[in-house]
Design a protein around this motif. Structure first.
Motif, PDB file in Angstrom:
ATOM      1  N   LEU A  37       0.824  -1.212   0.000  1.00  0.00           N
ATOM      2  CA  LEU A  37       0.000   0.000   0.000  1.00  0.00           C
ATOM      3  C   LEU A  37       0.859   1.264   0.000  1.00  0.00           C
TER       4      LEU A  37
ATOM      5  N   ILE B 222     -15.959   9.709   0.363  1.00  0.00           N
ATOM      6  CA  ILE B 222     -14.789   9.067  -0.231  1.00  0.00           C
ATOM      7  C   ILE B 222     -15.095   8.657  -1.670  1.00  0.00           C
TER       8      ILE B 222
ATOM      9  N   MET C 113     -12.471  13.483   9.069  1.00  0.00           N
ATOM     10  CA  MET C 113     -11.884  12.680  10.128  1.00  0.00           C
ATOM     11  C   MET C 113     -12.078  13.352  11.465  1.00  0.00           C
TER      12      MET C 113
ATOM     13  N   MET D 281      -4.383   3.070   6.360  1.00  0.00           N
ATOM     14  CA  MET D 281      -4.891   2.235   5.267  1.00  0.00           C
ATOM     15  C   MET D 281      -6.218   2.784   4.754  1.00  0.00           C
ATOM     16  N   LEU D 282      -7.054   3.179   5.724  1.00  0.00           N
ATOM     17  CA  LEU D 282      -8.337   3.767   5.334  1.00  0.00           C
ATOM     18  C   LEU D 282      -8.102   5.028   4.498  1.00  0.00           C
TER      19      LEU D 282
ATOM     20  N   LYS E 240      -7.725   4.928   0.835  1.00  0.00           N
ATOM     21  CA  LYS E 240      -8.964   4.868   0.060  1.00  0.00           C
ATOM     22  C   LYS E 240      -9.459   6.268  -0.296  1.00  0.00           C
TER      23      LYS E 240
ATOM     24  N   LEU F  55      -7.584  -3.673  -0.998  1.00  0.00           N
ATOM     25  CA  LEU F  55      -6.834  -4.205   0.143  1.00  0.00           C
ATOM     26  C   LEU F  55      -7.201  -3.545   1.481  1.00  0.00           C
ATOM     27  N   PRO F  56      -7.288  -2.209   1.534  1.00  0.00           N
ATOM     28  CA  PRO F  56      -7.648  -1.613   2.830  1.00  0.00           C
ATOM     29  C   PRO F  56      -8.988  -2.116   3.354  1.00  0.00           C
ATOM     30  N   ILE F  57      -9.967  -2.257   2.474  1.00  0.00           N
ATOM     31  CA  ILE F  57     -11.273  -2.735   2.934  1.00  0.00           C
ATOM     32  C   ILE F  57     -11.161  -4.172   3.432  1.00  0.00           C
TER      33      ILE F  57
ATOM     34  N   VAL G 178      -8.509  -5.695   4.660  1.00  0.00           N
ATOM     35  CA  VAL G 178      -7.817  -5.715   5.948  1.00  0.00           C
ATOM     36  C   VAL G 178      -8.768  -5.276   7.062  1.00  0.00           C
TER      37      VAL G 178
END
Lengths: 290, 276, 334
Positions: free
Chosen positions: A21, A221, A281, B112-113, B116, B152-154, B156
């Protein structure tokens, strides 16, 4: 609560996900940043070298940018308002003891599973087409002139389509949240003499606050990046009337082959997303920690 | 949970709910009906509700024109493939986060979120150029890699929330019983987390199936998935509403069915476990 | 063989020191109970021995071999958890067989050992059930079965009976004691219940705030508690403590008298008081008595006589069994 060995192992096990990532984030972003300061056009390979802020002034200075920015905000805001208000209403309705709740849930959730280009195309052709669209038929039946939606209200039409896609998501989450509201709390409010409006205002709405925040966060998002719906319906037009930032970058970078300017647009998009994310956030963090 | 509601109001709510639900479902229903009409009937005014002449010609035409089967296979490979690779990377990571958390675990999850939230257009151009140079443009494996990274983030997050519900005692018991890490994961963690892993898989297949940014920008004829397939119908050519409807129905039907089965897990997955 | 030796073990979680410094020698075949109030570090100590936590400093030796940094899987110990920690997706048979499977035992060996363990623990009829279909006591036995098949150097029990009801707890207590006599393997048993500690242990470690207050046989702890904490923790009902003038008479900061060490009289004695509550158990009666100028104490008496609320009674402590404590809480020599 683990040993050093376990923790060391844990780091190793986490490494692939984190590294992958990190690369995914860092490398292209760095490249975008680099390109944004370069003269780089696929059409004119002779034009190279450092461009300074030229790409930025070109992108931001163009009226299309301001329009795309406004369109992006309208798109995100419009869809959020429609889905949250509509979703709350539908969730309240589905939470009542109605017959066929299982089937109703399935019907309501369905649009979410429709891929964006399909959603856009069936709305465009089956509903919003002035000649043979359902809404055209309806207008004629009411004796009104049919509306050419994408020509007259391009952005609004796209908002409708996207809202239709995301309404199920908001509904489902709000419904789930509603169903976790304890019956006792509701009954207690009833015993305390609260009428339906008061119960909604003082019991249900505060209970839904967390779910609503989550809906806003997650939808934002996705909504900032709306692309396919525009691509298959208006192509961003007429003019730039339905171009959002995401689509503007695509138009500049890929369709017009101006890598430098497209990258500058991409950087701006990232900055906007970050600003929104920080606000979100912060707002969400307050609600989620509770 | 049966609230005491009079029959009248129950009937009222039922009618209201069904009206709203059908209104929301109408575009899908309408598309499904139109798919079986002739082109002429599809654009007739006033419109017909049920097809007067029931025909399958549209499906045949769609297959001939755009090779539905090929695109569907691409969609299956990309969505299932990316999800499986994602699970293989995410299961160990989620194990770490759920059972050996450190002070940074929460930060890593949030980070990680946040990946996205990065708009795809921000990295579109470099990815496009990298793909061009590596000859990954319009390839199924290239697209699978991208899809793995986006979801991937989702994956995880979802696995993390499911793993959190497994008592750590049981994993420790396995360690005491002589299980090394690999055995602990294969014999204890994964079997216990099967429902969670299954819903993660399902949701991510759906998300990858419907992903329409990268599939459209990075593919054309060869590796196109169903999103690219349907986008080729964006410019009208003569009488085509019925064919478009047939193509749409073909593109969404498989995932719609899958979605109906997994809708309960969907909430949890898409909210990163924040709403259950 | 299963001797366990802790050498200057300490453990901190971040800033918080849970175990300041402990050294212990546990002999092969011994049944040792770690007892103490919740938060005293007894479970942490057990987990350190198990290898589920690592020591911040100090060494852990098993059979003289340094195992401080060995992972749990390599230590050759078996553990029974408070929650039983059975594998919910496996049958009872597979649960018990799991350690053997991990040790790569042959199928015949596995079958044979599982059958044997199941017979020993009365689980033969349940081998094909899932844990969730078992009662609490049966689950407990499966957890024990899983521990015994691998013939560990030592068994570690982490409050294994606290999820059972009172009657079952007494039964399982006996079963575990019998198991120990049969296997003669080292067992370390963690509990907060001093009755379990007294009835099961060869030796007891009394822990408080991460420190060993005393390590000895149950009767040593009962008869010669090293300090006020042990004196108060071991024995039921609890020892009565009296300080002030009465203690000064005995040249101590405080004195302690166990409820069973009072002579009771309705007419005369050292201390005069009134009965507040009389708890009649049949065999015994526990009297809670307000002593004039001293406070509330508990006295134990036979179940024959009855006492009423407000009745005047006289207590005379057995002079041989008055425990004396200094200002630091430590016992003073008799």
């Amino acid at each position: 609560m683990a040993t050093r060995q376990t923790r060391a192992l844990a780091r190793t096990m986490m490494a692939p996900a984190v590294i992958v990532l990190l690369i995914w984030m860092a490398v292209p972003l760095a490249m975008t940043l680099w390109f944004s300061f370069q003269n780089y056009s696929l059409i004119n390979p002779m034009m190279t070298g450092f461009a300074g802020w030229a790409n930025y002034t070109y992108v931001i200075g163009d009226p299309s940018f301001t329009q795309a920015l406004v369109n992006t905000l309208l798109l995100v805001g419009g869809v959020l308002v429609i889905t949250i208000v509509g979703g709350t209403f539908i969730a309240l309705l589905l939470d009542q003891p109605v017959w066929g709740q299982g089937i109703l849930r399935i019907l309501v959730i369905s649009p979410f599973f429709v891929m964006p280009p399909v959603a856009a195309l069936i709305w465009k052709n089956g509903f919003m087409h002035p000649g043979y669209g359902m809404l055209g038929h309806l207008a004629r039946w009411l004796g009104l002139p049919p509306v050419d939606w994408f020509a007259q209200y391009p952005l609004f039409s796209i908002i409708i389509i996207v809202a239709w896609q995301w309404l199920p998501f908001a509904t489902l989450i709000l419904l789930t949240a509603l169903q976790s509201l304890s019956e006792e709390q509701r009954e207690a409010a009833e015993m305390d003499g609260a009428n339906a409006a008061n119960r909604f205002r003082y019991i249900i709405l505060p209970h839904l606050a967390r779910a609503i925040t989550i809906v806003i966060l997650i939808q934002t998002i996705f909504l900032l990046g709306i692309f396919a719906e525009i691509r298959v319906t208006t192509g961003g037009g007429p003019g730039y009337a339905s171009t959002n930032i995401a689509y503007l970058v695509f138009r500049t970078g890929i369709l017009s082959n101006d890598i430098g300017a497209g990258s500058a647009g991409g950087v701006v998009a990232v900055i906007i997303a970050n600003i929104v994310a920080i606000f979100l956030m912060r707002a969400v963090g307050r609600n989620l920690d509770a | 949970m049966a609230r005491n509601v009079s029959t009248q109001s129950r009937i009222g709510f039922t009618i209201g709910a069904w009206l709203v639900a059908l209104l929301i479902f109408a575009p899908i229903l309408w598309t499904a009906l139109t798919a079986f009409k002739t082109e002429a009937e599809a654009i007739a005014s006033p419109p017909t509700f049920l097809p007067r002449t029931f025909t399958l010609d549209n499906f045949e035409a769609v297959q001939d024109r755009s090779d539905y089967i090929k695109h569907a296979i691409n969609s299956i490979i990309v969505s299932v493939g990316s999800t499986l690779i994602g699970l293989a990377i995410a299961i160990p990571a989620a194990w770490s986060m759920a059972f050996a958390p450190s002070k940074r675990t929460k930060d890593i999850l949030m980070w990680m979120l946040s990946t996205k939230m990065m708009p795809a257009v921000g990295v579109l151009i470099p990815i496009y150029l990298i793909f061009r140079d590596l000859r990954l443009l319009d390839t199924v494996h290239g697209l699978t890699v991208i899809m793995t990274l986006i979801n991937l983030p989702i994956i995880v997050w979802m696995l993390y929330t499911y793993f959190k519900e497994i008592p750590v005692d049981i994993l420790e018991a396995a360690r005491m019983d002589g299980a090394e890490l690999w055995n602990e994961i294969v014999y204890v963690l994964v079997p216990m987390a099967v429902p969670g892993i299954a819903s993660t898989l399902l949701l991510n297949v759906i998300l990858a199936w419907n992903e329409a940014f990268w599939t459209i920008t990075l593919t054309s004829g060869r590796a196109g998935t169903l999103t690219a397939f349907i986008s080729s119908f964006s410019s009208p050519q003569g009488l085509f509403l019925a064919k478009l409807s047939a193509a749409s129905l073909l593109a969404i039907a498989p995932i719609l069915l899958l979605g109906w089965f997994s809708q309960r897990q969907l909430v949890r997955g898409l909210t990163f476990g924040a709403v259950k | 063989m299963g001797s366990i030796s802790l050498q200057n073990v300490n453990k901190s979680f971040g800033e918080v020191q849970v175990i300041p410094d402990i050294s212990l020698e546990i002999n092969d075949g011994e049944f040792v109970v770690f007892v103490g109030p919740s938060g005293c570090g007894k479970s942490t100590l057990l987990r350190l021995i198990a290898g589920l936590e690592d020591t911040t400093n100090g060494r852990i030796l098993l059979d003289g071999q340094d195992m401080t940094d060995a992972p749990p899987a390599r230590r050759g110990l078996a553990m029974v958890f408070q929650s039983y920690a059975l594998y919910p997706h496996m049958s009872v048979r597979d649960n018990i067989a799991f350690p053997l499977k991990m040790a790569k035992a042959s199928k015949e060996v596995i079958d044979q050992k599982v059958e044997y363990a199941a017979r020993t623990l009365n689980l033969s009829d349940y081998l094909d059930r899932r844990p969730r279909a078992l009662s609490g006591g049966q689950r407990q036995r499966v957890a024990i079965g899983r521990a015994i098949v691998r013939e560990p150097k030592a068994f570690l029990f982490d409050e294994p009976l606290s999820n059972l009801d009172a009657a079952l707890r007494v039964n399982m207590r006996l079963e575990i004691t019998e198991l120990h006599q049969q296997l003669q393997t080292t067992m370390i048993y963690v509990t907060h219940d001093q009755v379990e500690a007294m009835t099961m242990a060869d030796r007891i470690v009394v822990l408080n705030a991460g420190n060993v207050e005393q390590f000895g046989t149950p009767l040593e702890l009962y008869r010669t508690p090293a300090n006020r904490f042990v004196a108060g923790f071991i024995g039921s009902p609890k020892m009565n403590f009296v300080d002030g003038a009465e203690a000064a008479k005995h040249n101590a900061h405080a004195i302690g008298v166990r409820p069973e060490h009072f002579a009771l009289s309705k007419t005369s004695g050292t201390w005069k008081g009134t009965v507040s509550v009389a708890e009649q158990l049949g065999s015994d009666t526990f009297l809670h008595i307000h002593l004039d100028g001293i406070g509330l104490v508990t006295a134990r008496t036979g179940g024959e006589e009855t006492y009423e609320h407000g009745e005047t009674v006289y207590l005379t402590p057995d002079p041989q069994r008055i425990y004396r404590f200094g200002a630091d809480g430590n016992a003073l020599a008799a």
